[in-house]
Design a protein around this motif. Structure first.
Motif, PDB file in Angstrom:
ATOM      1  N   MET A 193       0.980  -1.294  -0.059  1.00 42.55           N
ATOM      2  CA  MET A 193       0.069  -0.012   0.015  1.00 42.55           C
ATOM      3  C   MET A 193       1.013   1.280   0.016  1.00 42.55           C
ATOM      4  O   MET A 193       1.675   1.400   0.666  1.00 42.55           O
ATOM      5  CB  MET A 193      -0.864   0.168   1.183  1.00 42.55           C
ATOM      6  CG  MET A 193      -1.883   1.085   1.072  1.00 42.55           C
ATOM      7  SD  MET A 193      -2.760   1.346   2.657  1.00 42.55           S
ATOM      8  CE  MET A 193      -2.634  -0.028   3.787  1.00 42.55           C
ATOM      9  N   ALA A 194       0.550   2.071  -0.939  1.00 40.25           N
ATOM     10  CA  ALA A 194       1.469   3.332  -1.115  1.00 40.25           C
ATOM     11  C   ALA A 194       1.452   4.147   0.108  1.00 40.25           C
ATOM     12  O   ALA A 194       2.574   5.006   0.359  1.00 40.25           O
ATOM     13  CB  ALA A 194       1.206   3.990  -2.581  1.00 40.25           C
ATOM     14  N   ILE A 195       0.215   4.408   0.535  1.00 41.83           N
ATOM     15  CA  ILE A 195       0.127   5.326   1.677  1.00 41.83           C
ATOM     16  C   ILE A 195       0.693   5.039   2.921  1.00 41.83           C
ATOM     17  O   ILE A 195       1.566   5.583   3.527  1.00 41.83           O
ATOM     18  CB  ILE A 195      -1.622   5.571   1.974  1.00 41.83           C
ATOM     19  CG1 ILE A 195      -2.102   6.433   0.863  1.00 41.83           C
ATOM     20  CG2 ILE A 195      -1.604   6.179   3.331  1.00 41.83           C
ATOM     21  CD1 ILE A 195      -3.492   7.268   1.311  1.00 41.83           C
ATOM     22  N   LYS A 196       0.976   3.734   3.064  1.00 42.38           N
ATOM     23  CA  LYS A 196       1.725   2.985   4.038  1.00 42.38           C
ATOM     24  C   LYS A 196       3.220   3.412   3.931  1.00 42.38           C
ATOM     25  O   LYS A 196       3.783   3.654   5.032  1.00 42.38           O
ATOM     26  CB  LYS A 196       1.675   1.465   4.200  1.00 42.38           C
ATOM     27  CG  LYS A 196       2.238   0.786   5.612  1.00 42.38           C
ATOM     28  CD  LYS A 196       1.790  -0.666   5.618  1.00 42.38           C
ATOM     29  CE  LYS A 196       2.295  -1.237   6.762  1.00 42.38           C
ATOM     30  NZ  LYS A 196       2.030  -2.756   6.650  1.00 42.38           N
ATOM     31  N   GLY A 220       4.504   7.265  -4.880  1.00 42.48           N
ATOM     32  CA  GLY A 220       3.564   7.670  -5.698  1.00 42.48           C
ATOM     33  C   GLY A 220       2.509   8.942  -5.272  1.00 42.48           C
ATOM     34  O   GLY A 220       1.567   9.110  -6.165  1.00 42.48           O
ATOM     35  N   TRP A 221       2.381   8.944  -4.217  1.00 42.25           N
ATOM     36  CA  TRP A 221       1.469  10.132  -3.601  1.00 42.25           C
ATOM     37  C   TRP A 221       2.036  11.313  -3.340  1.00 42.25           C
ATOM     38  O   TRP A 221       2.985  11.758  -2.773  1.00 42.25           O
ATOM     39  CB  TRP A 221       1.069   9.828  -2.057  1.00 42.25           C
ATOM     40  CG  TRP A 221      -0.215   8.427  -2.331  1.00 42.25           C
ATOM     41  CD1 TRP A 221      -0.168   7.363  -2.200  1.00 42.25           C
ATOM     42  CD2 TRP A 221      -1.478   9.022  -2.198  1.00 42.25           C
ATOM     43  NE1 TRP A 221      -1.541   6.880  -2.196  1.00 42.25           N
ATOM     44  CE2 TRP A 221      -2.373   7.901  -2.355  1.00 42.25           C
ATOM     45  CE3 TRP A 221      -2.320  10.147  -2.159  1.00 42.25           C
ATOM     46  CZ2 TRP A 221      -3.715   7.949  -2.255  1.00 42.25           C
ATOM     47  CZ3 TRP A 221      -3.735  10.174  -2.243  1.00 42.25           C
ATOM     48  CH2 TRP A 221      -4.178   8.945  -2.385  1.00 42.25           C
ATOM     49  N   ARG A 249      -8.139   7.334  -6.008  1.00 36.38           N
ATOM     50  CA  ARG A 249      -7.574   8.462  -6.468  1.00 36.38           C
ATOM     51  C   ARG A 249      -7.012   8.040  -8.044  1.00 36.38           C
ATOM     52  O   ARG A 249      -6.958   8.885  -8.647  1.00 36.38           O
ATOM     53  CB  ARG A 249      -6.136   8.629  -5.855  1.00 36.38           C
ATOM     54  CG  ARG A 249      -5.203   9.406  -6.226  1.00 36.38           C
ATOM     55  CD  ARG A 249      -3.894   9.664  -5.199  1.00 36.38           C
ATOM     56  NE  ARG A 249      -2.953  10.407  -5.904  1.00 36.38           N
ATOM     57  CZ  ARG A 249      -1.862   9.684  -6.607  1.00 36.38           C
ATOM     58  NH1 ARG A 249      -2.019   8.359  -6.565  1.00 36.38           N
ATOM     59  NH2 ARG A 249      -0.965  10.482  -7.197  1.00 36.38           N
ATOM     60  N   GLU A 301      -6.621   4.730  -2.380  1.00 35.68           N
ATOM     61  CA  GLU A 301      -5.681   4.709  -3.617  1.00 35.68           C
ATOM     62  C   GLU A 301      -6.581   4.445  -4.969  1.00 35.68           C
ATOM     63  O   GLU A 301      -6.285   4.989  -5.915  1.00 35.68           O
ATOM     64  CB  GLU A 301      -4.655   3.678  -3.305  1.00 35.68           C
ATOM     65  CG  GLU A 301      -3.668   4.168  -2.259  1.00 35.68           C
ATOM     66  CD  GLU A 301      -2.758   3.342  -1.850  1.00 35.68           C
ATOM     67  OE1 GLU A 301      -2.789   2.201  -2.396  1.00 35.68           O
ATOM     68  OE2 GLU A 301      -1.950   3.755  -0.903  1.00 35.68           O
TER      69      GLU A 301
END
Lengths: 175, 52
Positions: free
Chosen positions: A1-4, A82-83, B35, B32
């Motif tokens: 997970m990118a947010i992680k 990526g965020w 988005r 995600e």
């Protein structure tokens, strides 16, 4: 997970003393309490260390730290996992209190600091754009706020008049 | 087809409550996906604007 990956990077920045403390705000912060709503970036509120004798807070140490770890600048954001991430200083007493009272939440085994629901709602009321009002309505509709705690925050930060106006505008004919 | 607006609104509210109650990690994964979809729509809109 990118947010992680964003959260892990923030925790490492705190451990490396690049930032003093951080909390996730905005739509991503609200997602800890509400249903997810599309957003394009992550807003991070942080306490920054300013250079001795310099009253102006500089984000340069943050950008230097992240660029050295392969992150790229995208306008006013810096891309992590990526965020697009936007670092925001706590520029008023409400934000200072929100950062101080932020809470730790577990995200798949990684601790993340996030504003409380009541502070997110008060910040939305103070900011006052259409999307902020929509978010405040979401908090109310979801029953996600502790009414006494929310009212105390509004009182402390001179937001009771704004709240009454919001109530008249949006809540007066809710059954 | 059910056109009872109150029922529709209550069903939407229930669905939102259900989403809100999911684990944070799952909601962040959904964020995600949302988005990526928003970016794809923006990209297509920008392409269409350029073609005008």
């Amino acid at each position: 997970m990118a947010i992680k990956e964003v959260i892990q990077t923030l925790n490492q920045m705190q451990a490396d003393a690049v930032i003093e403390r951080y909390a996730i705000g905005g739509a991503v912060g609200a997602t800890f309490y509400l249903e997810p709503v599309a957003t394009l970036d992550v807003n991070i509120f942080a306490g920054f260390r300013s250079a001795p004798g310099n009253l102006i807070v500089s984000l340069q140490p943050i950008f230097d730290y992240l660029k050295a770890r392969g992150c790229k600048m995208e306008g006013e954001h810096i891309a992590i996992g990526g965020w697009p991430v936007q670092f925001l200083p706590v520029g008023n007493p409400l934000l200072e209190e929100a950062l101080r009272d932020s809470v730790s939440r577990d995200v798949d085994g990684t601790p993340a600091r996030v504003f409380t629901a009541e502070h997110l709602a008060a910040i939305a009321l103070q900011t006052g754009r259409a999307k902020d009002k929509a978010r405040l309505l979401q908090f109310i509709d979801a029953g996600a706020l502790d009414a006494a705690r929310f009212q105390a925050i509004l009182d402390r930060h001179g937001l009771l008049d704004s709240w009454r106006k919001f109530e008249r505008q949006f809540l007066s004919d809710i059954p | 087809m059910n056109l009872d607006l109150q029922k529709i609104l209550e069903s939407k509210r229930a669905w939102r409550r259900n989403l809100a109650a999911r684990p944070v990690a799952e909601k962040l994964r959904l964020l995600e996906v949302l988005r990526d979809r928003a970016m794809a729509i923006r990209g297509r809109t920008a392409q269409a604007e350029r073609r005008k």
